[in-house]
Design a protein around this motif. Structure first.
Motif, PDB file in Angstrom:
ATOM      1  N   LEU A  33     -34.348  27.219  61.510  1.00 16.93           N
ATOM      2  CA  LEU A  33     -33.286  27.520  60.550  1.00 16.93           C
ATOM      3  C   LEU A  33     -32.414  28.669  61.031  1.00 16.93           C
ATOM      4  N   LEU A  34     -33.048  29.694  61.605  1.00 19.87           N
ATOM      5  CA  LEU A  34     -32.286  30.835  62.112  1.00 19.87           C
ATOM      6  C   LEU A  34     -31.375  30.413  63.258  1.00 19.87           C
ATOM      7  N   GLN A  35     -31.847  29.486  64.099  1.00 17.59           N
ATOM      8  CA  GLN A  35     -31.021  29.016  65.205  1.00 17.59           C
ATOM      9  C   GLN A  35     -29.835  28.199  64.710  1.00 17.59           C
ATOM     10  N   LEU A  36     -30.042  27.462  63.635  1.00 12.82           N
ATOM     11  CA  LEU A  36     -28.944  26.683  63.062  1.00 12.82           C
ATOM     12  C   LEU A  36     -27.869  27.582  62.470  1.00 12.82           C
ATOM     13  N   GLY A  37     -28.280  28.771  61.999  1.00 13.47           N
ATOM     14  CA  GLY A  37     -27.345  29.680  61.334  1.00 13.47           C
ATOM     15  C   GLY A  37     -27.188  29.296  59.872  1.00 13.47           C
ATOM     16  N   GLY A  38     -26.392  30.076  59.166  1.00 17.12           N
ATOM     17  CA  GLY A  38     -26.138  29.776  57.768  1.00 17.12           C
ATOM     18  C   GLY A  38     -27.121  30.403  56.800  1.00 17.12           C
ATOM     19  N   THR A  39     -28.298  30.818  57.302  1.00 17.95           N
ATOM     20  CA  THR A  39     -29.299  31.460  56.457  1.00 17.95           C
ATOM     21  C   THR A  39     -29.580  32.855  57.015  1.00 17.95           C
ATOM     22  N   PRO A  40     -29.175  33.910  56.320  1.00 17.53           N
ATOM     23  CA  PRO A  40     -29.399  35.274  56.829  1.00 17.53           C
ATOM     24  C   PRO A  40     -30.881  35.557  57.027  1.00 17.53           C
ATOM     25  N   ALA A  41     -31.212  36.311  58.086  1.00 16.43           N
ATOM     26  CA  ALA A  41     -32.612  36.626  58.375  1.00 16.43           C
ATOM     27  C   ALA A  41     -33.272  37.349  57.208  1.00 16.43           C
ATOM     28  N   GLN A  42     -32.489  38.167  56.477  1.00 18.68           N
ATOM     29  CA  GLN A  42     -33.047  38.926  55.351  1.00 18.68           C
ATOM     30  C   GLN A  42     -33.556  38.013  54.241  1.00 18.68           C
ATOM     31  N   PHE A  43     -33.025  36.812  54.191  1.00 22.80           N
ATOM     32  CA  PHE A  43     -33.410  35.870  53.141  1.00 22.80           C
ATOM     33  C   PHE A  43     -34.902  35.553  53.205  1.00 22.80           C
ATOM     34  N   PHE A  44     -35.451  35.542  54.437  1.00 22.39           N
ATOM     35  CA  PHE A  44     -36.844  35.160  54.621  1.00 22.39           C
ATOM     36  C   PHE A  44     -37.807  36.287  54.262  1.00 22.39           C
ATOM     37  N   GLU A  45     -37.297  37.436  53.852  1.00 20.37           N
ATOM     38  CA  GLU A  45     -38.151  38.558  53.487  1.00 20.37           C
ATOM     39  C   GLU A  45     -38.615  38.505  52.035  1.00 20.37           C
ATOM     40  N   TYR A  46     -38.166  37.474  51.300  1.00 18.88           N
ATOM     41  CA  TYR A  46     -38.501  37.378  49.883  1.00 18.88           C
ATOM     42  C   TYR A  46     -39.375  36.144  49.641  1.00 18.88           C
ATOM     43  N   PRO A  47     -40.700  36.340  49.568  1.00 17.31           N
ATOM     44  CA  PRO A  47     -41.627  35.209  49.411  1.00 17.31           C
ATOM     45  C   PRO A  47     -41.331  34.347  48.188  1.00 17.31           C
ATOM     46  N   GLU A  48     -40.856  34.976  47.104  1.00 18.97           N
ATOM     47  CA  GLU A  48     -40.596  34.204  45.896  1.00 18.97           C
ATOM     48  C   GLU A  48     -39.445  33.220  46.100  1.00 18.97           C
ATOM     49  N   LEU A  49     -38.481  33.597  46.943  1.00 22.03           N
ATOM     50  CA  LEU A  49     -37.391  32.676  47.268  1.00 22.03           C
ATOM     51  C   LEU A  49     -37.877  31.565  48.183  1.00 22.03           C
ATOM     52  N   MET A  50     -38.706  31.940  49.147  1.00 24.77           N
ATOM     53  CA  MET A  50     -39.219  30.958  50.089  1.00 24.77           C
ATOM     54  C   MET A  50     -40.064  29.893  49.397  1.00 24.77           C
ATOM     55  N   GLU A  51     -40.765  30.278  48.355  1.00 29.83           N
ATOM     56  CA  GLU A  51     -41.621  29.346  47.636  1.00 29.83           C
ATOM     57  C   GLU A  51     -40.814  28.185  47.065  1.00 29.83           C
ATOM     58  N   THR A  52     -39.562  28.464  46.681  1.00 34.02           N
ATOM     59  CA  THR A  52     -38.675  27.425  46.156  1.00 34.02           C
ATOM     60  C   THR A  52     -37.814  26.819  47.253  1.00 34.02           C
ATOM     61  N   PHE A  53     -37.340  27.681  48.164  1.00 36.40           N
ATOM     62  CA  PHE A  53     -36.343  27.271  49.151  1.00 36.40           C
ATOM     63  C   PHE A  53     -36.936  26.375  50.239  1.00 36.40           C
ATOM     64  N   TYR A  54     -38.147  26.662  50.724  1.00 39.94           N
ATOM     65  CA  TYR A  54     -38.748  25.868  51.794  1.00 39.94           C
ATOM     66  C   TYR A  54     -38.931  24.398  51.398  1.00 39.94           C
ATOM     67  N   PRO A  55     -39.533  24.099  50.251  1.00 43.46           N
ATOM     68  CA  PRO A  55     -39.674  22.682  49.875  1.00 43.46           C
ATOM     69  C   PRO A  55     -38.333  21.968  49.738  1.00 43.46           C
ATOM     70  N   LEU A  56     -37.336  22.664  49.189  1.00 41.02           N
ATOM     71  CA  LEU A  56     -36.006  22.081  49.049  1.00 41.02           C
ATOM     72  C   LEU A  56     -35.408  21.763  50.415  1.00 41.02           C
ATOM     73  N   LEU A  57     -35.476  22.737  51.323  1.00 44.30           N
ATOM     74  CA  LEU A  57     -34.914  22.540  52.658  1.00 44.30           C
ATOM     75  C   LEU A  57     -35.645  21.437  53.418  1.00 44.30           C
ATOM     76  N   ARG A  58     -36.957  21.467  53.358  1.00 43.27           N
ATOM     77  CA  ARG A  58     -37.725  20.435  54.053  1.00 43.27           C
ATOM     78  C   ARG A  58     -37.352  19.048  53.530  1.00 43.27           C
ATOM     79  N   ASN A  59     -37.222  18.926  52.221  1.00 48.42           N
ATOM     80  CA  ASN A  59     -36.868  17.636  51.636  1.00 48.42           C
ATOM     81  C   ASN A  59     -35.463  17.215  52.048  1.00 48.42           C
ATOM     82  N   ASP A  60     -34.525  18.158  52.051  1.00 51.57           N
ATOM     83  CA  ASP A  60     -33.151  17.845  52.461  1.00 51.57           C
ATOM     84  C   ASP A  60     -33.106  17.388  53.914  1.00 51.57           C
TER      85      ASP A  60
END
Length: 251
Positions: free
Chosen positions: A130-157
């Motif tokens: 995802l970081l190589q693709l760009g569009g998602t700031p590295a700081q975004f991955f520092e919040y586990p509560e966001l990742m809990e929702t964001f990872y399944p959504l991204l994987r599904n997309d």
């Protein structure tokens, strides 16, 4: 006649919100950012199980909002897949078709997907991709509560985006198409110019400065091209004028 409507479909992980900045600059176009299930105001709705479910949902969304209106589709990356598949679905069912399709940041439909297993990567490798693709700031991955929702959504997309399109016969569209790419995207000439095979009408190709997410900082230029194109679009083209693709490259 009412203003032309432009339905805008987001990239993987994106929502209708990415097009809100576009609305103020849309001019005489009625911009309609389309929200997908699992995000934005639809965050509590289940994610799509497959591309057929996604297209069926978008089919209901679009047909409910067009009667005698002229309309067009714009999609970036996964959104291009949605616009393409939705146009085919409308044609199969004898519905009104968009007067123009705008595809952005996506290889021609018949080209194999280079990252078809991205959604299957373990979390660390998925994050790096995802970081190589760009569009998602590295700081975004520092919040586990966001990742809990964001990872399944991204994987599904990514599953949806990467299991559609290729490995099937080409079905040329009945609409003129315009295709946008970023100058720093890793697409071959064949992947870009191959879009010519997917319309029986005209095809224009524009290469704008930027990486895969060029649409964010090239918004004024893209909207200028879109407005100009839709202003010139007529429903009664002479067949002789649309039988052969006309590809132009703009840097």
């Amino acid at each position: 006649m009412s203003r032309k409507k432009l339905f805008c479909f987001p990239y993987a992980g994106g929502s209708a919100m990415i097009y809100h900045r576009w609305q103020a600059a849309a001019g005489n176009i009625e911009l309609i950012p389309v929200e997908l299930a699992g995000r934005g105001r639809r965050i509590n709705e289940p994610l799509y199980k497959d591309v057929h479910a996604l297209v069926a949902d978008m089919y209901r969304c679009v047909t409910a909002q067009v009667q005698d209106d002229e309309f067009a589709f714009f999609g970036h990356s996964m959104g291009s897949m949605i616009a393409y598949e939705l146009t085919l679905a409308l044609r199969r069912n004898g519905e009104r078709l968009p007067i123009h399709n705008f595809f952005s940041g996506r290889a021609a439909p018949h080209m194999p997907c280079e990252q078809s297993n991205l959604h299957l990567l373990p979390d660390d490798a998925f994050k790096e991709a995802l970081l190589q693709l760009g569009g998602t700031p590295a700081q975004f991955f520092e919040y586990p509560e966001l990742m809990e929702t964001f990872y399944p959504l991204l994987r599904n997309d990514f599953m949806l985006a990467q299991t559609a399109f290729s490995e099937r016969p080409i079905e040329a569209l009945d609409t003129d198409i315009t295709v946008f790419f970023g100058s720093d995207e890793d697409f071959s000439d064949e992947a870009m110019m191959g879009w010519r095979k997917h319309t029986d009408k005209c095809c224009s190709l524009h290469v704008l400065r930027g990486d895969h997410f060029f649409l964010h900082h090239q918004m004024p230029r893209m909207l200028h091209i879109i407005r100009q194109t839709l202003q010139q679009t007529q429903m009664d083209f002479e067949p002789a004028l649309t039988a052969y693709p006309d590809v132009s490259v703009v840097r």
